[in-house]
Each structure stands twice: as C-alpha cells, then as structure tokens.
Design an enzyme around this catalytic site. Structure first.
Site, PDB file in Angstrom:
ATOM      1  N   GLU A 144       0.825  -1.217   0.000  1.00 25.45           N
ATOM      2  CA  GLU A 144       0.000   0.000   0.000  1.00 25.45           C
ATOM      3  C   GLU A 144       0.859   1.268   0.000  1.00 25.45           C
ATOM      4  O   GLU A 144       0.816   2.070   0.942  1.00 25.45           O
ATOM      5  CB  GLU A 144      -0.972  -0.003   1.178  1.00 25.45           C
ATOM      6  CG  GLU A 144      -2.026  -1.089   1.066  1.00 25.45           C
ATOM      7  CD  GLU A 144      -3.093  -1.031   2.156  1.00 25.45           C
ATOM      8  OE1 GLU A 144      -2.862  -0.367   3.180  1.00 25.45           O
ATOM      9  OE2 GLU A 144      -4.146  -1.649   1.968  1.00 25.45           O
ATOM     10  N   GLU A 304      -6.288  -7.956  -0.892  1.00 27.96           N
ATOM     11  CA  GLU A 304      -6.846  -8.050   0.464  1.00 27.96           C
ATOM     12  C   GLU A 304      -8.345  -7.788   0.378  1.00 27.96           C
ATOM     13  O   GLU A 304      -8.762  -6.661   0.107  1.00 27.96           O
ATOM     14  CB  GLU A 304      -6.196  -7.016   1.394  1.00 27.96           C
ATOM     15  CG  GLU A 304      -4.700  -7.216   1.555  1.00 27.96           C
ATOM     16  CD  GLU A 304      -4.049  -6.179   2.462  1.00 27.96           C
ATOM     17  OE1 GLU A 304      -4.760  -5.504   3.229  1.00 27.96           O
ATOM     18  OE2 GLU A 304      -2.810  -6.034   2.382  1.00 27.96           O
TER      19      GLU A 304
HETATM   20  C1  GAL Z   1      -4.210  -3.024   4.928  1.00 28.68           C
HETATM   21  C2  GAL Z   1      -2.760  -3.457   4.915  1.00 28.68           C
HETATM   22  C3  GAL Z   1      -2.549  -4.744   5.659  1.00 28.68           C
HETATM   23  C4  GAL Z   1      -3.235  -4.713   6.969  1.00 28.68           C
HETATM   24  C5  GAL Z   1      -4.687  -4.374   6.801  1.00 28.68           C
HETATM   25  C6  GAL Z   1      -5.413  -4.270   8.112  1.00 28.68           C
HETATM   26  O1  GAL Z   1      -4.352  -1.683   4.658  1.00 28.68           O
HETATM   27  O2  GAL Z   1      -2.290  -3.623   3.603  1.00 28.68           O
HETATM   28  O3  GAL Z   1      -1.172  -4.927   5.853  1.00 28.68           O
HETATM   29  O4  GAL Z   1      -2.601  -3.761   7.751  1.00 28.68           O
HETATM   30  O5  GAL Z   1      -4.811  -3.150   6.151  1.00 28.68           O
HETATM   31  O6  GAL Z   1      -5.050  -3.143   8.842  1.00 28.68           O
END
Ligand code: GAL
Length: 663
Positions: A144, A304
C-alpha cells in the site's frame, strides 16, 4: 493464469507445528494462492547481510506440496530496528518538522539513499533466492504505497530531490518564479537551493508550489517502486509484479504506478472500523473497483478482501452471513480475476489483533471459513472462463489525480471533495444499473456514448481541444462547476470568462458564481424543487438552453443546468453539486437522451454488473442486503447460479450468461 482465490498468510506468526493444519484447511477451502512475507524483513535478515530465507522456503514448499502458489511481498514498508538504529535519518519527517519513529510501520523516507541501498541489497538477495522456486509465481512490491505517508517526508534528502525535480521541470529559476506566481507575498527565489519541502508556515501556502509538491511525491513513490521492480524483473523474469492499491487513495498517481506493473491489485475493506456504519455504501465500493479496473484498463486482483470484523484499537461491525461472499463476488463482477481474503487467521499479537480473518484467534474453522469454502465451490468453476473479460461500457467518468490534488489544496468550498463529487455522478448511473468506466483525461473517449467530466478545474489547451473534438464528432459530454478555472500551474485563467474556451461547446458564459458556504440552495427542475449544495455558477446563456433554474438567492430563475447542441454532439453544463434526488433525475434524463443500455430495474441494495469476452457476456446480480429483493432484467440470459430469476435471498449472488455476436 488459472488462479482465482487465495488468502494473505503469515506463517511466521504461528508455530511451525501448526503450518500443515493451516495449509490442509486452505486446500479444503479451495485456496490456490497465498501472499506472504510483506512485513517480515527482520525474520529474513535479522542482522545486516545475515539472510534467513529457510523458514519462508519451508512454508512455500509446504504450500506447493498442496498445490498452493505464493506471491511474495517485499518487506520495505517496515525496515527493521537494526537498519534504523544505524541510520536514524531513514525515518520520515512530517510537515511540522517532527520525526516519525520506529514502533509502527511505514517509518521510512522513500528518497533516502541509505534506505535505497538497503532495499537494493535485500531485494536483490530475496529475488535471487526465490527466482527459481517453483512455488512462487509473482511479487507484490512493498505494501500500500502512500499509506501513512500523508504529509511525508520533509527531510533534507527529500528537499534535495524536490529541488532536482523542479530544476528538471522548469530549467531555470526565473521560469519557476513565473509558473508559481512568486510575485505574490514576496515569494521569489534566487535559486533552486532556496526551495524547501513544504514545512509548516506562519500562514498560507502557495497553491502552485503545493501542486508541484504533490506531483513530486507521486513521482518519488513511483520511482521507489521502480527501484525494486527493476531488480525483480532482472532476477525473476518469469514472475509477475503487482502492487496492492487502496482504491481512490491519492498519494501516488496510480495510473503512473500501473505502468511498472503486470497488473494492478487492490485492497478492499467495506466495513472497516473507519467506515460509515454498518458498511461503506455499495455504490462507493463498486466505484472503487471500477477505478481500479481503469488504472490499467484491464482486470485486476484483490490482494486483500475483507473477510470478517476489521479494526485495530476499535472494531467495525460483524460481517453478516453471506455478506463476505457478496463483497467478493462484487469484486469479481467489476473485474477481479483473483480474490485473496485478508487474512488467513486472526493475529493474536501486534497492532492488528482485532483485524479478523477467515479463521478466528482459535484457529478453528467457523462460519467465515465455511462460507468462503462454499463460495469458492460455487463460483470457482466459472473463474477460468471469466479471466480477462471486461465490462462493455457506454458511459465514462473522467478521473484525474492532478484535479484531485489541486482541489485538495484549494477546495473552493470547505466541504468539496473531488472523489466524493465525481462519485455522486457515478451513483446516479450505478443506481440505474448502468456499468461505468473511469478514464483519464486524455484517454481516447470516442467509444463512449456519454462522458462525464466533473470538476475540470485545471485546464490545458490540449484538454480543451480533446473535449471540443469529442463533442464535435458526436460525443455527449457533461461538464460541471469549477471547469476551466486554472492553468496547469494552478494559476487562475484570465483571458476569458469561465468556463474558458469550453464555453464554446457549452453555449454559455459564467461571469459570476456563489459559494454556498453556510446553507444549501435549491433549483427547479421539471417544476419540482431540489436541494443543491456547495456551489452555484451564475450562467449567461450564449445559445444553450436552460433545463433547470435556481430557485434561491439573487440569481433565482437563472440557469443552473444547461444543454447545447454542438457539431454532431451535445454538451450539458451542471453549475452546482446536485444532491441525490436531483442526480437521480439527471442521470435518468441523460440515459434516455443518449440511448444508454440499462441492465435492469432493481432497488438500491441490488447491484447488476457485466463482464464479457469475444463471445459471451456474464451478468452478476447481487443482493447486498439481509432482506429478500426483487428485480427485473432488460435482456434474456441463461441462469448459471441462483434460485429464481427476479428474486434474491439475503446476500444472494446470481450469475447469468448469454452468447453475443460482436459486430
Ligand atoms: C491493509 C494493509 C494490511 C493490513 C490491513 C489491516 O491496509 O495492507 O497490511 O494492515 O490493512 O489493517
């Protein structure tokens, strides 16, 4: 590629004795891919040059023995303490001049040459080590990019890089002084060396300098990613490279970043603890998917996908039965070729203990696990054929990071938000089941029946010509408030009344305007009154027809929305920010005027979206509510998944297909 469902897995958080249980459960669930290691630098290099990739190799070979492939993340969003200890200046400086310290993540400055050399050493070692590992298929660079770097970094290294970037752009300090309008408030510079990163001032900022700063930061992040991508490309020619984006986030120009990548990935959390409760409106999630598809104009991965409760110190709502599946298939419907759920097992330690995964803390398979398994069982078999397909769109909305930057710097109205504004137009079409693309300003737009270009605030002669040509050749264009206000340097245009040369295709002039600062206004459209907010352009007709008039303030009964035939095409100008009710009317009107295909009729909790290849179109109908819904389709399809056409159970996802003959 044939890979469609996966999870984000952190074997290093759990005893090795547990790994095989995890992998077996993954296999039974239908997992084909895992993303690994994007925050594990210390585990892989606990001291400089002392590499420990064995644990990762063990995890990968275990996964591979079950047919599960790995995407490796480079861990550069969390440099270990030993690097920071030796080189504290790697830590970023915020705009108040304070250092952000080790203890969380993203404690890195992306221009720092010492940090770059550590990255080079580490990414070279890691990519060489895994280049021929048969369990690895690709890479995610960093994590990110732009996340947590909002006003960073103001350090000396970034200052030098900024000065070089400016020198490269302007060539001489005189040209920069002119472009930034430094005659104002005695801001002239004698040399590039006098220019600082934008630290906190006594008061005010130069909007032109700030626009360059934001563009510089974006270029710096792209360069930071390229630094790694070049190494991986060289060492791992058979692996893909991607990055996990954050929807509309604007710290880095995602179109530019996309040029480095084989495909774009995105992270999506519809019910994070920061969201409007109980979850983000579905049109906003849909818009995020569509903009992500637009960044490279191709299908994408979800790296994700929220699977359960999301939160750090506080938590968002529980995800209802079926809701996760509806979100996952929404991703697929808008162009995801693969969906990885975040995370495999809820972590017991660290900042994200409450960011829940497919398995809870206990590691026992529960409701979420069985739902994911059922989802993959039902839809997995269609994914190979769907791979690579794109929607057939007739409507485009123009999206630009530069416009976003300029309006962040000077929002004009205190609550005007660029993305929110363009998404109001999106919602009008989404609610009518019309698929929409997001495009960049200078993209070829000739195929679209309707192009909506909101807030074209920064204008160039090329962009004016682009729109004029589109309309002259038969295009239908919507322009809105605050169009043609500034030049490319963020300086107000002075040679014509607003909206500048585009007044010619709108048939209007805007000699005055009103910022609706404290209260909303209203307009009359088709004899009904509708609220408007934020802005009122006071329009003089120069050939255009008024289709809605203001009903408040000293300019009541003057045009608020206009329509004009120009060349073979037509232009509408919307001098305000319409609220939802008016947007409903306006989008319906535009759909009928431009003869745009709608997929069907439904309530606002039901979504319809298509993907198609050369011979087939798939239609997804998704119920995003926990109640039964009815809908009707405007075309005939064969139902592939679902119980009954026209009826949806709570969170039901239906899939249809039809054959198409392309002309
Ligand atoms: C995303 C990030 C992950 C994890 C997730 C939950 O933004 O890429 O590494 O942190 O959020 O906070």
């Amino acid at each position: 590629m044939g890979i469609h469902f996966g999870v984000d897995y952190y074997p290093e958080h759990w005893p090795k004795s547990r790994w095989e249980t995890d992998v077996k459960l993954m296999k039974e669930m239908g997992v084909q891919v895992v993303r690994l290691a994007e925050f594990s630098w210390f585990k892989m290099e606990p001291n400089e040059g002392e590499f420990h990739f064995e644990w990762l190799e063990d995890a990968i070979s275990l996964l591979d023995s079950y047919g599960i492939k790995a995407v490796l993340g480079t861990p550069t969003a969390a440099p270990p303490a030993w690097i920071i200890d030796k080189n504290p200046k790697i830590q970023p400086i915020d705009y108040q001049g304070r250092m952000r310290h080790f203890g969380g993540r993203h404690h890195d400055c992306q221009s720092n040459p010492v940090y770059r050399s550590h990255i080079k050493r580490f990414v070279t070692a890691m990519s060489q080590r895994f280049a021929d590992n048969k369990g690895v298929i690709g890479w995610q660079i960093d994590n990110e990019l732009g996340n947590s770097h909002y006003d960073l970094c103001m350090c000396d290294s970034c200052k030098t890089h900024f000065q070089k970037w400016l020198n490269n752009k302007y060539g001489s300090i005189e040209v920069l002084n002119e472009a930034w309008g430094t005659a104002f408030w005695s801001q002239g510079y004698n040399s590039f060396e006098q220019i600082s990163t934008p630290l906190i001032t006594a008061v005010g900022e130069n909007p032109s300098a700030m626009l360059d700063w934001k563009c510089f930061c974006s270029d710096l992040i792209v360069d930071f990613a390229k630094w790694q991508a070049d190494i991986i490309r060289q060492n791992c020619p058979n692996h893909f490279i991607t990055h996990n984006y954050m929807c509309f986030d604007n710290k880095v120009d995602y179109y530019d970043l996309g040029k480095l990548l084989d495909f774009v990935s995105n992270d999506i959390y519809p019910a994070g603890n920061w969201q409007k409760q109980p979850h983000q409106p579905i049109d906003e999630i849909a818009a995020s998917h569509d903009v992500v598809r637009g960044y490279k104009k191709q299908p994408f991965w979800i790296m994700e996908q929220q699977s359960s409760i999301a939160g750090w110190g506080t938590m968002g709502r529980a995800v209802e039965p079926g809701q996760m599946s509806a979100w996952a298939m929404q991703s697929v419907a808008h162009g995801a070729d693969a969906v990885c759920f975040f995370r495999w097992r809820t972590c017991a330690m660290g900042t994200e203990q409450y960011w829940h995964g497919i398995l809870g803390h206990s590691g026992n398979p529960g409701r979420t696990y069985y739902e994911a398994k059922e989802l993959i069982g039902r839809f997995g078999s269609y994914m190979d054929e769907l791979e690579g397909s794109m929607p057939n769109t007739e409507v485009a909305i123009v999206h630009s990071f530069r416009q976003n930057y300029a309006l962040d710097i000077q929002p004009n109205h205190p609550q005007l938000k660029y993305v929110e504004h363009i998404c109001k137009y999106y919602k009008g079409f989404f609610d009518r089941n019309v698929p929409v693309d997001f495009v960049q300003e200078m993209d070829d737009i000739s195929k679209y029946k309707l192009v909506i270009a909101p807030l074209q605030y920064l204008m160039t002669p090329e962009l004016e010509k682009h729109y004029i040509d589109y309309v002259a050749n038969g295009g239908h264009l919507v322009l809105t408030m605050r169009t043609g206000v500034k030049d490319a340097n963020n300086i107000c245009m002075t040679d014509m009344e607003l909206p500048g040369r585009l007044g010619e295709i709108c048939g209007i002039e805007i000699p005055e305007y009103d910022c609706l600062f404290e209260k909303e206004g209203a307009i009359l459209y088709e004899k009904r009154e509708y609220p408007i907010s934020k802005w009122a352009d006071i329009i003089t007709l120069k050939g255009a027809r008024s289709i809605a008039e203001y009903s408040t303030s000293f300019y009541r009964q003057t045009p608020a929305i206009t329509e004009y035939e120009y060349g073979e095409g037509m232009t509408w100008y919307v001098g305000t920010e319409p609220e939802e009710e008016l947007m409903d009317e306006l989008s319906s009107y535009l759909i009928s005027k431009c003869n745009i295909t709608t997929l069907g009729t439904s309530g606002s909790e039901v979504e319809m979206m298509t993907r198609e290849n050369s011979h087939k179109q798939w239609l997804f109908v998704i119920n995003h509510s926990n109640e039964e819904q009815v809908y009707s389709l405007n075309d005939r399809y064969i139902m592939l998944e679902g119980e009954k056409e026209g009826m949806l159970k709570p969170y039901e996802v239906q899939l249809f297909e039809k054959n198409i003959v392309k002309k």
